[in-house]
Design an enzyme around this catalytic site. Structure first.
Site, PDB file in Angstrom:
ATOM      1  N   TYR A 160      13.748  -2.856   2.780  1.00  0.00           N
ATOM      2  CA  TYR A 160      12.770  -3.543   2.481  1.00  0.00           C
ATOM      3  C   TYR A 160      12.882  -3.695   0.974  1.00  0.00           C
ATOM      4  O   TYR A 160      12.479  -2.753   0.542  1.00  0.00           O
ATOM      5  CB  TYR A 160      11.292  -3.628   2.928  1.00  0.00           C
ATOM      6  CG  TYR A 160      10.212  -4.535   3.217  1.00  0.00           C
ATOM      7  CD1 TYR A 160      10.284  -5.433   2.641  1.00  0.00           C
ATOM      8  CD2 TYR A 160       9.069  -3.862   1.851  1.00  0.00           C
ATOM      9  CE1 TYR A 160       9.452  -5.903   2.412  1.00  0.00           C
ATOM     10  CE2 TYR A 160       8.402  -4.612   1.354  1.00  0.00           C
ATOM     11  CZ  TYR A 160       7.709  -6.158   1.879  1.00  0.00           C
ATOM     12  OH  TYR A 160       7.110  -6.154   1.136  1.00  0.00           O
ATOM     13  N   ASP A 209      10.836   2.806  10.529  1.00  0.00           N
ATOM     14  CA  ASP A 209       9.952   1.347   9.838  1.00  0.00           C
ATOM     15  C   ASP A 209      10.434   0.617  11.282  1.00  0.00           C
ATOM     16  O   ASP A 209      11.268  -0.154  11.418  1.00  0.00           O
ATOM     17  CB  ASP A 209      10.485   0.595   8.716  1.00  0.00           C
ATOM     18  CG  ASP A 209       9.632   0.006   8.147  1.00  0.00           C
ATOM     19  OD1 ASP A 209       9.096  -1.133   8.901  1.00  0.00           O
ATOM     20  OD2 ASP A 209      10.308  -0.280   7.298  1.00  0.00           O
ATOM     21  N   ARG A 218     -13.676   6.957   3.259  1.00  0.00           N
ATOM     22  CA  ARG A 218     -12.602   6.784   3.015  1.00  0.00           C
ATOM     23  C   ARG A 218     -11.622   8.141   3.801  1.00  0.00           C
ATOM     24  O   ARG A 218     -10.215   8.132   4.293  1.00  0.00           O
ATOM     25  CB  ARG A 218     -12.206   7.108   1.483  1.00  0.00           C
ATOM     26  CG  ARG A 218     -10.533   7.466   1.212  1.00  0.00           C
ATOM     27  CD  ARG A 218     -10.489   8.384  -0.313  1.00  0.00           C
ATOM     28  NE  ARG A 218     -11.931   8.509  -1.164  1.00  0.00           N
ATOM     29  CZ  ARG A 218     -12.258  10.119  -1.112  1.00  0.00           C
ATOM     30  NH1 ARG A 218     -12.210  10.499  -0.803  1.00  0.00           N
ATOM     31  NH2 ARG A 218     -13.303  10.137  -2.164  1.00  0.00           N
ATOM     32  N   LYS A 229       2.786  -7.463   9.533  1.00  0.00           N
ATOM     33  CA  LYS A 229       3.464  -8.656   9.797  1.00  0.00           C
ATOM     34  C   LYS A 229       3.352  -9.335  11.497  1.00  0.00           C
ATOM     35  O   LYS A 229       1.682  -9.401  11.887  1.00  0.00           O
ATOM     36  CB  LYS A 229       4.940  -8.245  10.030  1.00  0.00           C
ATOM     37  CG  LYS A 229       5.582  -7.041   8.353  1.00  0.00           C
ATOM     38  CD  LYS A 229       5.428  -8.173   7.637  1.00  0.00           C
ATOM     39  CE  LYS A 229       5.329  -8.067   5.877  1.00  0.00           C
ATOM     40  NZ  LYS A 229       6.741  -6.737   5.774  1.00  0.00           N
TER      41      LYS A 229
HETATM   42  C1  LIG Z   1       6.920  -6.051   4.703  1.00  0.00           C
HETATM   43  C2  LIG Z   1       7.553  -4.818   4.853  1.00  0.00           C
HETATM   44  C3  LIG Z   1       7.173  -3.429   4.434  1.00  0.00           C
HETATM   45  C4  LIG Z   1       5.542  -3.164   3.404  1.00  0.00           C
HETATM   46  O1  LIG Z   1       4.612  -3.729   3.165  1.00  0.00           O
HETATM   47  P1  LIG Z   1       3.190  -4.402   2.972  1.00  0.00           P
HETATM   48  O2  LIG Z   1       1.956  -4.378   3.675  1.00  0.00           O
HETATM   49  O3  LIG Z   1       3.424  -5.426   2.347  1.00  0.00           O
HETATM   50  O4  LIG Z   1       3.166  -3.357   1.642  1.00  0.00           O
HETATM   51  C5  LIG Z   1       7.971  -2.256   4.566  1.00  0.00           C
HETATM   52  N1  LIG Z   1       8.398  -2.807   5.198  1.00  0.00           N
HETATM   53  C6  LIG Z   1       8.569  -3.657   5.789  1.00  0.00           C
HETATM   54  C7  LIG Z   1      10.523  -4.111   7.258  1.00  0.00           C
HETATM   55  C8  LIG Z   1       8.687  -4.859   5.816  1.00  0.00           C
HETATM   56  O5  LIG Z   1       8.773  -5.853   6.021  1.00  0.00           O
END
Ligand SMILES: *Cc1c(COP(=O)(O)O)cnc(C)c1O
Length: 388
Positions: free
Chosen positions: A102, A174, A49, A199
């Site tokens: 998001y 982000d 962890r 992604k």
């Molecule tokens: C998918 C996404 C998230 C969240 O991520 P997860 O891995 O699904 O928890 C946050 N910000 C953006 C821009 C995303 O596309």
């Protein structure tokens, strides 16, 4: 030696690092615990962890790609955002976030603020006045998501970071949509970069993961403490898989970009396509800022379907190479109807405020041959036209 290019960092991190058998590709360590060399001697890793060799390598690859000093890899992008707010904000503090962020980020911040964990203000960050009004309330944290989801609005990172410094606020970007291949927020003044590595970073739609990358070593240490404290860290297997995905990041992003340009040119000629949202288009309000702060425009785009809603459903159903699914950034092309899918948790009013209409469709352009993708769009548009 000068700083290495992203494609090189992506391919080489951890290669030939195995000292036991000289495995070229670093092995996977699934063990949850590690022996203490002697009484009172704490090893580099003691319990997974708090730390693990595979997660450590992935963290190194990610912070080097973003030109940061440290990183904490988490079990998903949402937990990366949650870790960030848990570490740096308290009940009296304000966070300013994009109104078209998001959907899951919106739900997380909204719900936690309703529980009294912190205050949140969702604003249109591409609207200078709205942003100035928000900053006047002295937020402690500012989250940028640029280009934003799903309308790919662009925010001037450098400008917001300069304003944030004047009021002592910390900024996170982000960077999920562009990856460090196309945008380096820390070099533009941001304090943190957050990714859903689910992604483009992993890129194969088979691992859920996230990361917070820091500009300073101090912030990295604080985040690592909090990551262990709240149990947000990623698993060894997921870390191994994600580093494997990263190996091809540079090459993938190039093809994603080229194919999107072909598809945009095609969509631009279509009767059933209204406004197209993509920062590469000179008509896009964020085009000039995108040219300044991005080295690529990315392969997320959306457009207003110009036919009836029934035709829209027919079009989407008629596609064979674009899967109707949430998520993005994988090798496979996807189509999404944000209002009923990724952004449905927002509710009607917030959707309207964010400009997400029922006619909006979002594409994640994958790595199939772009001629095949265009042929597929063509046959689906024809089906939608012929049926009504
Ligand atoms: C998918 C996404 C998230 C969240 O991520 P997860 O891995 O699904 O928890 C946050 N910000 C953006 C821009 C995303 O596309």
């Amino acid at each position: 030696m000068s700083a290495r290019k992203p494609a090189t960092i992506a391919v080489r991190t951890g290669i030939e690092s195995d000292t036991q058998h000289h495995a070229v590709v670093p092995p996977i360590y699934l063990s949850t615990n590690y022996g203490f060399p002697a009484f009172g001697e704490v090893p580099t890793y003691d319990y997974t962890r708090s730390g693990n060799p595979n997660r450590g390598l992935l963290e190194t690859a990610l912070f080097e790609l973003e030109s940061g000093k440290g990183a904490v890899v988490t079990n998903c992008g949402t937990s990366a955002l949650n870790l960030w707010v848990s570490a740096f904000i308290g009940p009296d503090d304000l966070i300013v976030a994009p109104h078209d962020c998001y959907g899951g980020t919106y739900r997380l911040f909204n719900t936690r603020s309703q529980k009294g964990d912190f205050k949140v203000l969702f604003v249109d960050q591409s609207d200078e006045q709205a942003l100035a009004d928000a900053l006047a309330q002295k937020p402690k944290l500012i989250l940028l998501e640029t280009p934003s989801n799903p309308l790919v609005r662009v925010v001037d990172i450098e400008k917001v970071c300069t304003q944030a410094k004047q009021i002592g606020a910390l900024v996170a970007v982000d960077n999920t949509f562009l990856t460090p291949v196309f945008q380096k927020p820390l070099e533009l003044g941001a304090d943190f970069v957050i990714h859903s590595t689910t992604k483009y970073i992993n890129g194969h739609s088979d691992v859920i993961g996230g990361v917070v990358i820091t500009k300073t070593a101090e912030h990295a240490e604080e985040l690592a403490w909090w990551g262990n404290c709240i149990g947000a860290t990623g698993t060894p297997f997921d870390s191994y898989m994600t580093l494997r995905g990263i190996r091809t990041l540079g090459a993938r992003m190039k093809v994603h970009e080229e194919s999107s340009q072909h598809i945009l040119a095609y969509l631009n000629e279509q009767e059933l396509v209204g406004t197209i949202y993509h920062p590469s288009l000179p008509s896009h309000p964020g085009h000039e800022i995108a040219k300044k702060q991005q080295s690529g425009f990315g392969s997320m785009l959306s457009f207003e379907f110009a036919g009836s809603f029934e035709q829209l459903k027919y079009f989407v159903g008629g596609l064979e190479l674009f899967s109707l699914a949430e998520s993005l950034g994988g090798v496979e092309s996807l189509i999404c109807h944000p209002a009923s899918m990724t952004h449905r948790a927002m509710g009607e009013q917030a959707l309207a405020e964010a400009g997400v209409t029922q006619q909006l469709l979002r594409l994640s352009v994958g790595l199939e041959d772009s001629e095949d993708l265009i042929a597929d769009l063509e046959q689906a548009f024809n089906k939608a036209k012929e049926a009504f």
